[in-house]
Design a protein around this motif. Structure first.
Motif, PDB file in Angstrom:
ATOM      1  N   GLU A 109      14.014   2.575   8.159  1.00  0.00           N
ATOM      2  CA  GLU A 109      14.828   3.706   7.724  1.00  0.00           C
ATOM      3  C   GLU A 109      15.625   3.451   6.454  1.00  0.00           C
ATOM      4  OE1 GLU A 109      17.276   4.586  11.068  1.00  0.00           O
ATOM      5  OE2 GLU A 109      15.651   5.518  12.211  1.00  0.00           O
ATOM      6  N   GLU A 110      15.476   2.288   5.857  1.00  0.00           N
ATOM      7  CA  GLU A 110      16.295   1.914   4.714  1.00  0.00           C
ATOM      8  C   GLU A 110      15.806   2.618   3.452  1.00  0.00           C
ATOM      9  OE1 GLU A 110      17.368  -2.204   2.443  1.00  0.00           O
ATOM     10  OE2 GLU A 110      17.344  -2.229   4.640  1.00  0.00           O
ATOM     11  N   ALA A 111      16.586   3.568   2.967  1.00  0.00           N
ATOM     12  CA  ALA A 111      16.161   4.444   1.874  1.00  0.00           C
ATOM     13  C   ALA A 111      15.806   3.668   0.606  1.00  0.00           C
ATOM     14  CB  ALA A 111      17.256   5.459   1.579  1.00  0.00           C
ATOM     15  N   GLU A 112      16.661   2.740   0.224  1.00  0.00           N
ATOM     16  CA  GLU A 112      16.429   1.999  -1.022  1.00  0.00           C
ATOM     17  C   GLU A 112      15.145   1.186  -0.953  1.00  0.00           C
ATOM     18  OE1 GLU A 112      18.746  -1.254  -3.878  1.00  0.00           O
ATOM     19  OE2 GLU A 112      19.774  -0.335  -2.160  1.00  0.00           O
ATOM     20  N   PHE A 113      14.866   0.616   0.208  1.00  0.00           N
ATOM     21  CA  PHE A 113      13.647  -0.175   0.402  1.00  0.00           C
ATOM     22  C   PHE A 113      12.411   0.694   0.209  1.00  0.00           C
ATOM     23  CE2 PHE A 113      10.278  -1.714   3.253  1.00  0.00           C
ATOM     24  CZ  PHE A 113      10.131  -3.015   2.800  1.00  0.00           C
ATOM     25  N   VAL A 114      12.396   1.874   0.847  1.00  0.00           N
ATOM     26  CA  VAL A 114      11.246   2.772   0.752  1.00  0.00           C
ATOM     27  C   VAL A 114      11.067   3.276  -0.676  1.00  0.00           C
ATOM     28  CG1 VAL A 114      10.219   4.917   1.588  1.00  0.00           C
ATOM     29  CG2 VAL A 114      11.503   3.445   3.161  1.00  0.00           C
TER      30      VAL A 114
END
Length: 262
Positions: A109-114
């Motif tokens: 769910e980690e936005a920056e990672f995606v």
């Protein structure tokens, strides 16, 4: 609900050599024999599928049908929460001419990672192949729409039952080499039909399959161009027996060629 209009980590080196594929020279490197060598990354792992065997089915099939490929295969843990380590490394994509995503990391769910995965493809112009559960990866992340726009479709679920799927080319697919192996239609040995909620602007649907749950003709094979990045996608690939079929292997090989072409 979307209804299609009627028109449209362990590093494992793997083999490679077959007929020569003529591609844009800037996307290839010469191997020791002087033949073009495509540098391909396959990211695989996560929930719900036999990735141990699928990484061999995909890499072996493409090497036999496409040409000289230098493979890097990263096989990650079999959980939805896995964050593939390679995506956190600076410039991870620069050593590759194409990335094949066959991953099922739906609980990340980690936005920056995606977003960083998408940005790497766009900033470096590296094409992608998206297979099956990659469509459901990162589906709860706040920036998941950027991942789905890269893929070309939005999907969050599949039919409840596993069954043979009748795959039919669209008008666009009838004249496209990617779906030539379908003929008039193809009944898969077994399958899992993904429900498609949305098509993004750069997407061309090449084949569909009828959903007994929604009554819609669900997109099942497509091409997408996202910010000049070519992406080929298919939701076919839940069962190994389908992946091993001549039809699936031909579709993937032609999609691979299309993604690498300028």
């Amino acid at each position: 609900m979307f209804k299609l209009p009627s028109f449209a980590g362990m590093l494992i080196p793997v083999f490679a050599m077959a007929a020569l594929l003529v591609l844009d020279p800037s996307l290839t490197r010469a191997d020791e024999s002087g033949k073009p060598e495509i540098r391909a990354l396959l990211v695989t792992g996560g929930c719900c599928h036999d990735y141990e065997n699928q990484k061999v089915i995909i890499s072996k099939g493409l090497s036999e049908r496409v040409g000289s490929i230098k493979w890097t295969i990263l096989d990650y843990a079999d959980t939805r929460e896995t964050k593939a380590e390679i995506y956190s490394k600076p410039d991870w994509i620069k050593d590759f001419d194409i990335v094949i995503h066959n991953e099922c990391f739906g609980a990340v769910e980690e936005a920056e990672f995606v977003q960083s995965i998408v940005d790497a493809h766009v900033e470096n112009g590296v094409p992608a192949l998206m297979v099956h559960c990659s469509m459901h990866s990162y589906r709860t992340a706040p920036t998941a729409d950027s991942w789905r726009e890269l893929i070309g479709v939005t999907s969050r679920r599949h039919e409840k039952s596993k069954r043979s799927l009748t795959v039919v080319p669209t008008e666009a697919g009838k004249s496209n080499p990617i779906t030539r192996a379908l003929g008039e239609s193809w009944d898969t040995p077994n399958g899992e039909l993904y429900i498609i909620e949305n098509l993004w602007p750069g997407t061309t649907v090449l084949a569909t399959s009828h959903s007994t749950e929604t009554g819609n003709e669900e997109p099942i094979i497509w091409t997408n161009t996202f910010k000049d990045v070519r992406v080929f996608g298919t939701t076919l690939g839940h069962h190994n027996v389908t992946m091993e079929s001549e039809q699936w292997q031909s579709i993937i090989a032609e999609g691979f060629k299309w993604a690498l072409a300028k």
